[in-house]
Structure formats: structure tokens, C-alpha cells
Design an enzyme around this catalytic site. Structure first.
Site, mmCIF file in Angstrom:
data_model
loop_
_atom_site.group_PDB
_atom_site.id
_atom_site.type_symbol
_atom_site.label_atom_id
_atom_site.label_comp_id
_atom_site.label_asym_id
_atom_site.label_seq_id
_atom_site.Cartn_x
_atom_site.Cartn_y
_atom_site.Cartn_z
ATOM 1 N N GLU A 1 0.818 -1.221 0.000
ATOM 2 C CA GLU A 1 0.000 0.000 0.000
ATOM 3 C C GLU A 1 0.847 1.263 0.000
ATOM 4 O O GLU A 1 0.448 2.279 -0.549
ATOM 5 C CB GLU A 1 -0.941 -0.008 1.213
ATOM 6 C CG GLU A 1 -2.011 1.048 1.137
ATOM 7 C CD GLU A 1 -3.201 0.719 2.018
ATOM 8 O OE1 GLU A 1 -3.709 1.642 2.663
ATOM 9 O OE2 GLU A 1 -3.627 -0.462 2.056
ATOM 10 N N TYR B 1 -1.718 -3.986 12.987
ATOM 11 C CA TYR B 1 -2.570 -3.102 12.195
ATOM 12 C C TYR B 1 -3.510 -2.330 13.112
ATOM 13 O O TYR B 1 -4.236 -2.932 13.916
ATOM 14 C CB TYR B 1 -3.361 -3.927 11.187
ATOM 15 C CG TYR B 1 -4.035 -3.095 10.130
ATOM 16 C CD1 TYR B 1 -3.298 -2.245 9.320
ATOM 17 C CD2 TYR B 1 -5.413 -3.150 9.943
ATOM 18 C CE1 TYR B 1 -3.914 -1.475 8.342
ATOM 19 C CE2 TYR B 1 -6.038 -2.390 8.963
ATOM 20 C CZ TYR B 1 -5.274 -1.549 8.172
ATOM 21 O OH TYR B 1 -5.880 -0.782 7.213
#
Length: 744
Positions: free
Chosen positions: A7, A315
Site C-alpha cells: 500500500e 494493524y
């Protein structure tokens, strides 16, 4: 060639270093850094995106607010445009020769969409490319090795859910913002933002402010006595009547008791209170905890993202409050057997069984937030370390024993009046030894027995008033948004940031501006669907159904357009009333106070050349004025200067800390005073220039530049913010400051 897409650039670099330590070489492709190495299976290339590399928009023909009606946007075509030209070019170049693509973006709705966006760009040049997906919750060697050893399929349903959110938010936000802004006459940078999630959230804040304004304080009195034990220890006892609502009643008690009276211990109860350990961090709980130690929601999430991409925590966007069985919890704690948290880790590892607490929410996408790897304080800045430590301590606390308190309740008789004193002492720290944040303090009272007699050394009555409900802090607001189904774990902090940037709110706890009140009042009166959470929570639920494969994306998009059509029907019925309501409300947001010379309103005004100042509505009969910084939004607060009859103001500039300018008159007088002091220090006997053109170094061209910036007089130049003026005119800031020093 095998292409692996992460990402962000830093994630791609870390993943490459984990899978091929010491073997990768950096190669620039179309201006983008990639990392490649030769494996037994052939060449592998890692590249990072920059989040979304494309965006949704309307065709250019719809951009003219004056020619295109707001409701025409509801059914307008939506196009996709590139926001990262170099990355798109690199994807196409590498995609042409790739035989396989692995999508390694973050595993959530947004990450899936970002990965699919990249995949679709590659498929434009290589239609039959083989592709797969990897999921991980931390960028650590074990997590990455496990993820790449067990690839799965791309979840197009999850990506569709993310795409539907983009479409819905674009259509709702653009059409409603255009309609309300045009109705209010607020265009350009000062447009009035309206949104599907933003507006119901703002409504919550405004409603709380109205509750505060409607609240009528009621006076009451508290009666207490300072008691002295036989051992000489003093402590406070309070009358059994917690609040006296009648002044005569408290006065009557005061006449009965006095210093020197005896206080007989009539009752003594000792008990134990169990203080349970906290549950694991999900996003909402993390933001709430970070908020309690001074972090804004947006800043907490920004730093958490940095810690995650550097491999220090897991995360940070998760709803889960239950550690999955697949997570080796003992091994995770063992990571910290050395380093700053050694003593805490070793203490936990003494336990035969590590049984963590569990929250109410259990999901399967990501675990709760936990520390992923060991770091030194020198590895990060101060703010990063504070949040890293917060995550570690919370993680440890979820395995710790309960804390235990010894509580003591005591009652005393003083001349027939009953007083009480409660004490509490932490006897077993348990989890609070690991997680010390916001810990209650011991409330100690002396050891005593029933029948003991203390002496009264002081009697005190304190007058108080009931207080209105408190404003929402960011952490509390995010919890309420979650309860009401407003936004997602990934977007709630962004919504709050948008409210600040649009000058709808200021301060923390959040206080709405008069503009916010005007917008919410208008929406609630004439288009309540926009300001209530029902509609947006329904759409959120539908988007979840898209992700689960239960409903096609197109059905939800059609439903959202039908909802919006109904909203516009409401708006059109009340068009004139909406315009009148908004403009009347927005006018109030410009009122700074009353003019001391003529009692007219002092307003934020603009000169013919675009300069901004505080002027009197009594002009031209009254020419009272005060300077204002040229840039930034002026926010009128509820703090009031009694001396000058003006409200304090704040100046908000995007990307900068708000400037609390305070009372404009006080600020101006203080500025004048400082200039005079500087002048005296310099021994200045110079004659002050009478006009801009009299200042050394200002010629015709420079004077025109200053005039275009709204600086037409010596006083305006003196009061100008040198940095902002330099930006607007391109005149060096040093030169501007020299002029200001010269004319002061």
C-alpha cells in the site's frame, strides 16, 4: 517476473527486506523506487503505492456551480482519474512483463479497494495476468513469512464495498455541499461542507451545545469538617447531606457545630473492591486512551500508522477486542524480555497460564492492536514512543491480575449531625502496575475503631452551582459515532478532522461555531434526513452486506440515490426559507462584539481590495476598526472580554495549529505597546513614515503588490502577519520585518 504491490513505499521496502534480507537492489521505474531480487522462481519486484492512486470525480462539465444545479450531480456519470501519474506509469510498465501479481495492501475494505485499483490498471495492459492476495496484521518476519506462504484470493466484494462508499460519499457530499453553499452565498474557500457522515456528527456536537445553553444552573452548598485523630492525622469528612439546596438549612447546621467539637465514630465498614483488567485495544478504545493522554484522534491514528508500517505494532484499524487463538501470546511477550519493558515482561512470563481479557467484539480480519516487535527509544520520536508504550502497557495489562483496593466507609456524629468519610487504598496493584494511565489515587484516612473520638479543627461551607453536561472530547465522540453506526473505524477520526478544517468546531472538547449551529439548525428544520444518523447507518449496514456478498453494489448505489432524491425534494420545498435561515445564522458568526464608540455591532469585514478587518456597522458615521490577519478562518469563541466588549477569536489555517488571538482590542493594544518598547530600546527619534511610499525600499511596484494584498496604510503594514504577507506578495519575509521594525 513476479510483482508484489504494497500500500505504501515503506511497507514495500520492509516486506522486501524481510523476504529477501540483504539481496534486494533498488531500481527506479518511471520515477518510482522499487526493490527487486532474483529468487529460485525468477525475478521478484516489490513496489509501493501511495494509498489510493486514482480518485472518483464528476466530468469537468459538472464543475461550474453556477450553471449546473446541485441535484444534477445525483445521476451524473462518475469518472476515475489518476492522482499518482508516476505510480500508474510504473504499474503499467512492470505489469506488461509480469507473469504474476501479489496484492499485499492492508487487509481491510479500503486496502482491498486500493489493491484492486492497482490490479485493474495492470489488467489494462496485461489482461490475463495471474494474481493472488496476501493478508497480514503486522509487518514482522513471522507475519510476512506466514502471509506469503499462504496466499488467498482477492476479495472483490470487499473492494466493491469500499468503492460504494467512495461513490456515495462523493455524490452526497458534492451535491449537498453545492446546494447549501449556494443558498448561503458562501463560495470559494469558505464553502459550507455537508456530508453523509459529517453532518449527523456535527449535529451531535450542536445538540450537546444547545443542552449546555439551555441548562439553568442551580445553587447548592456543601458542608465539610476537618477532623483530627488521636494520632494527630487530619482528614476531611462531609455532611451526610451531599448537597444542601436551601441556604437556611446549611446555616442552621453551621450554628450547631464549631471548631473543638467532638466527632464520635459511629460506624466503620471495611471491604475489598476488585478492579478488573482492561480489554484489548481496538481502534476506538485506542483512540479514546490516546485522547486521554493528550493526542487528537487524527494524530493518534497517523502515528499508529507509522508504528505499524515500521513493524512496531499490529494493524491499528480493527474492531476486534479478542486475541485470536492463532496468535502466540507467550512468544509475543517474550519479545520484550530485554529492553525498556523487561521487568514487566519477565513478571508476566512467571505465570503458568496467560489468559487475556476479552472484549465484546470479535472479528476475524485483524486481531486487537498489540506490540509487534521490540524497539528502543532512539528508534522513534517522543510522540511515537508514547503511543508505542501505551500499546505495550495495554497489551501487558490484559494478561495481568485484577487490582485490589481496600475501601473504608466511616460515619461520625458531631452534635447530632452525621458526617461521612470514605477511604481507599490500593493493596494489590495487579494490572495497574503495567498500565498506569489515569489511575485513581489512594484516599487515606487514619486507622480507627468504632467509639473513637476525633476533634473538629475546621468547619467549611462551599457554595457551588450545578454544571451543564460537558462537551464531547474526541475520544468520547468517536465512541458515540461507533454506537450510532456513523462512519467506520478507518474514517471516524477523519470526519472529526474535517469538522475542524471547515471551522465548524474548535477546541477539545469540541465546541461548535455559530456557522455550525446555523447549518445544523437549517438542516434539522428543513431537511432532517441529512442531520440524523438513521440514513447513514442504514447505508453503512448495506455496505457491510456488499462486503459479505449479500447484495450487489449497484443496488446500494441506486438506493442511496433514491434517498438523496427525497432529501432534495425536502430542500426544494423550503428553498427560500433555507436561504434566509442560513444567511441570518452566518451573519451572527461575524459579530465580534459591540462598538465602544457607538454601540453598533463590530463585524468581520472586507475592504474593497480584499483586505480583512474588524469594522463597525455604524460606518461611515463611526470609523472604528481593528486589523485582522489576512489569511485563515476567523472563529468567534464564547470567551468574552468585559473590558472591551468583544469575544475572543481564533484564526484557523489548514495544516497549522490554531492561533488563539484572544480579544482583538487587547491584542492590538499589546502589539502597539511592544512596538513602542522596541522603539524606546532603539532610542528611536526617527519620524514615522506617513504613507507606504515613504518607507525606505518601497517603490511603485512594491506598493502595488502590498495594495493587492490589502495593505494600503502604514498601520496595516505594521499589523500584518509577516509570514502570511510574504506568501501572498512573494516579498521576502526578512524585508517585511525590517519595514515593520522601521515604522514601529
Amino acid at each position: 517476473m513476479h510483482l508484489i504491490i504494497a500500500e505504501k513505499h515503506i511497507a514495500a521496502k520492509r516486506i522486501a527486506s524481510i523476504l529477501a534480507p540483504g539481496k534486494t537492489k533498488q531500481v527506479r521505474v518511471s520515477g518510482v523506487d522499487t526493490y527487486e531480487y532474483e529468487s529460485d522462481e525468477g525475478k521478484k519486484i516489490f513496489m509501493g503505492l501511495s494509498g489510493h492512486i486514482v480518485k472518483l470525480d464528476f466530468p469537468a462539465a459538472y464543475n461550474n456551480w453556477q450553471k449546473v444545479e446541485a441535484n444534477e450531480l445525483i445521476g451524473a456519470d462518475i469518472i476515475t482519474t489518476s492522482t499518482q501519474v508516476k505510480i500508474v506509469a510504473a504499474l503499467k510498465k512492470l505489469g506488461k512483463t509480469a507473469t504474476k501479481v501479489t496484492i499485499a495492501t492492508d487487509y481491510d475494505r479500503e486496502g482491498e479497494l486500493i489493491g484492486v485499483e492497482a490490479l485493474e490498471i495492470i489488467r489494462q495492459v496485461n489482461q490475463n495476468i495471474e494474481f493472488e492476495r496476501v493478508h497480514y496484521s503486522a509487518i514482522t518476519p513471522k507475519a510476512i513469512d506466514d502471509a506469503f506462504s499462504n496466499p488467498t484470493n482477492v476479495d472483490f466484494n470487499l473492494a466493491d464495498a469500499g468503492h460504494s462508499r467512495q461513490v456515495i460519499d462523493l455524490v452526497w457530499g458534492a451535491s449537498l455541499t453545492r446546494y447549501i453553499s449556494l443558498a448561503a452565498g458562501r463560495l470559494g474557500k469558505m464553502f459550507l461542507s455537508v456530508g453523509r457522515v459529517q453532518s449527523p456528527t456535527l449535529s451531535l456536537i450542536v445538540e450537546r451545545e444547545k443542552e449546555r445553553e439551555a441548562f439553568i444552573s442551580k445553587p447548592y452548598w456543601e458542608l465539610s469538617a476537618i477532623l483530627k485523630s488521636k494520632s494527630g492525622e487530619e482528614f476531611k469528612a462531609e455532611h451526610r447531606t451531599k448537597r444542601f439546596w436551601d441556604k437556611e438549612e446549611v446555616d442552621a447546621v453551621m450554628q450547631k457545630i464549631s471548631v473543638g467539637d467532638e466527632a464520635l465514630v459511629t460506624e466503620l465498614t471495611t471491604s475489598e473492591k476488585i478492579d478488573k483488567p482492561p480489554t484489548p485495544f481496538n481502534t476506538t478504545e485506542f483512540i479514546s486512551a490516546a485522547s486521554s493522554i493528550g493526542f487528537t484522534a487524527a494524530n493518534a491514528m497517523r502515528i499508529a500508522e507509522t508504528l505499524y508500517t515500521n513493524g512496531f505494532i499490529s494493524y491499528p484499524r480493527t474492531d476486534n477486542t479478542v486475541y485470536p487463538e492463532s496468535l502466540d501470546l507467550r512468544a509475543q511477550i517474550e519479545i520484550f524480555k530485554t529492553g525498556a519493558f523487561k521487568q514487566y515482561a519477565l513478571k508476566l512470563l512467571e505465570k503458568k497460564e496467560l489468559i487475556p481479557t476479552k472484549g465484546k467484539k470479535e472479528t476475524t480480519d485483524h486481531p486487537p492492536i498489540f506490540p509487534a516487535s521490540l524497539a528502543r527509544k532512539s528508534d522513534m520520536n517522543e510522540q511515537e514512543w508514547k503511543l508505542y508504550e501505551l500499546v505495550i502497557r495495554r497489551f501487558f495489562a490484559t494478561f495481568a491480575d485484577p487490582a485490589k483496593w481496600e475501601t473504608i466507609r466511616s460515619k461520625y456524629d458531631i452534635k447530632g449531625e452525621e458526617f461521612k468519610a470514605n477511604g481507599a487504598r490500593l493493596v494489590e496493584p495487579g494490572w495497574r502496575w503495567y498500565y498506569h494511565y489515569n489511575a485513581p489515587e489512594d484516599r487515606l484516612i487514619p486507622k480507627m475503631e468504632e467509639g473513637d473520638v476525633h476533634s473538629v479543627t475546621k468547619v467549611d461551607v462551599e457554595a457551588k452551582e450545578t454544571q451543564p453536561p460537558g462537551r464531547y472530547g474526541q475520544g468520547r465522540l468517536i465512541k458515540i459515532m461507533e454506537e450510532m453506526g456513523l462512519g467506520t473505524k478507518a474514517t471516524r477520526h477523519e470526519i472529526i478532522s474535517k469538522l475542524y478544517s471547515r471551522a465548524y468546531v474548535h477546541g477539545n472538547p469540541l465546541q461548535p461555531t455559530k456557522t455550525a449551529v446555523a447549518v445544523v439548525d437549517t438542516l434539522e428544520k428543513f431537511a432532517p434526513t441529512i442531520s440524523k444518523p438513521d440514513m447513514t447507518s442504514k447505508l453503512e449496514a448495506d455496505m457491510d452486506r456488499i462486503a459479505e456478498g449479500g447484495i450487489p453494489e449497484e443496488d446500494v448505489l441506486n438506493e442511496s440515490r433514491e434517498m438523496l432524491e427525497l432529501v432534495f425534494n425536502e430542500l426544494e420545498k423550503n428553498k427560500d426559507d433555507i436561504t434566509e435561515s442560513l444567511r441570518a445564522g452566518l451573519r451572527e458568526d461575524k459579530i465580534i462584539g459591540k462598538c465602544s464608540q457607538c454601540d453598533s455591532n463590530l463585524m468581520v469585514m472586507r475592504s474593497k481590495r480584499g483586505g480583512r478587518f474588524i469594522g463597525c456597522e455604524g460606518y461611515p458615521e463611526c470609523n472604528f476598526s481593528l486589523p485582522l490577519p489576512r489569511s485563515g478562518q476567523v472563529v468567534v469563541t464564547d470567551r468574552f472580554c468585559d473590558e472591551h466588549g468583544m469575544y475572543h477569536i481564533r484564526i484557523i489555517n489548514a495544516g497549522k495549529r490554531p492561533w488563539n488571538l484572544g480579544c482583538p482590542q487587547c491584542n492590538f493594544l499589546e502589539w502597539q505597546k511592544s512596538r513602542e518598547e522596541e522603539k524606546e530600546k532603539e532610542g528611536g527619534n526617527r519620524e514615522r513614515p506617513k504613507s507606504i511610499n515613504d518607507i525606505n525600499g518601497i517603490g511603485k511596484v512594491t506598493a502595488e503588490k502590498l495594495a493587492d494584498a490589502g495593505i494600503c496604510s502604514v498601520d496595516e503594514l505594521c499589523a500584518a502577519d509577516a509570514l502570511e504577507l510574504a506568501k501572498v506578495t512573494s516579498i521576502p519575509i526578512k524585508k517585511i520585518k525590517n519595514w515593520q521594525s522601521e515604522i514601529a
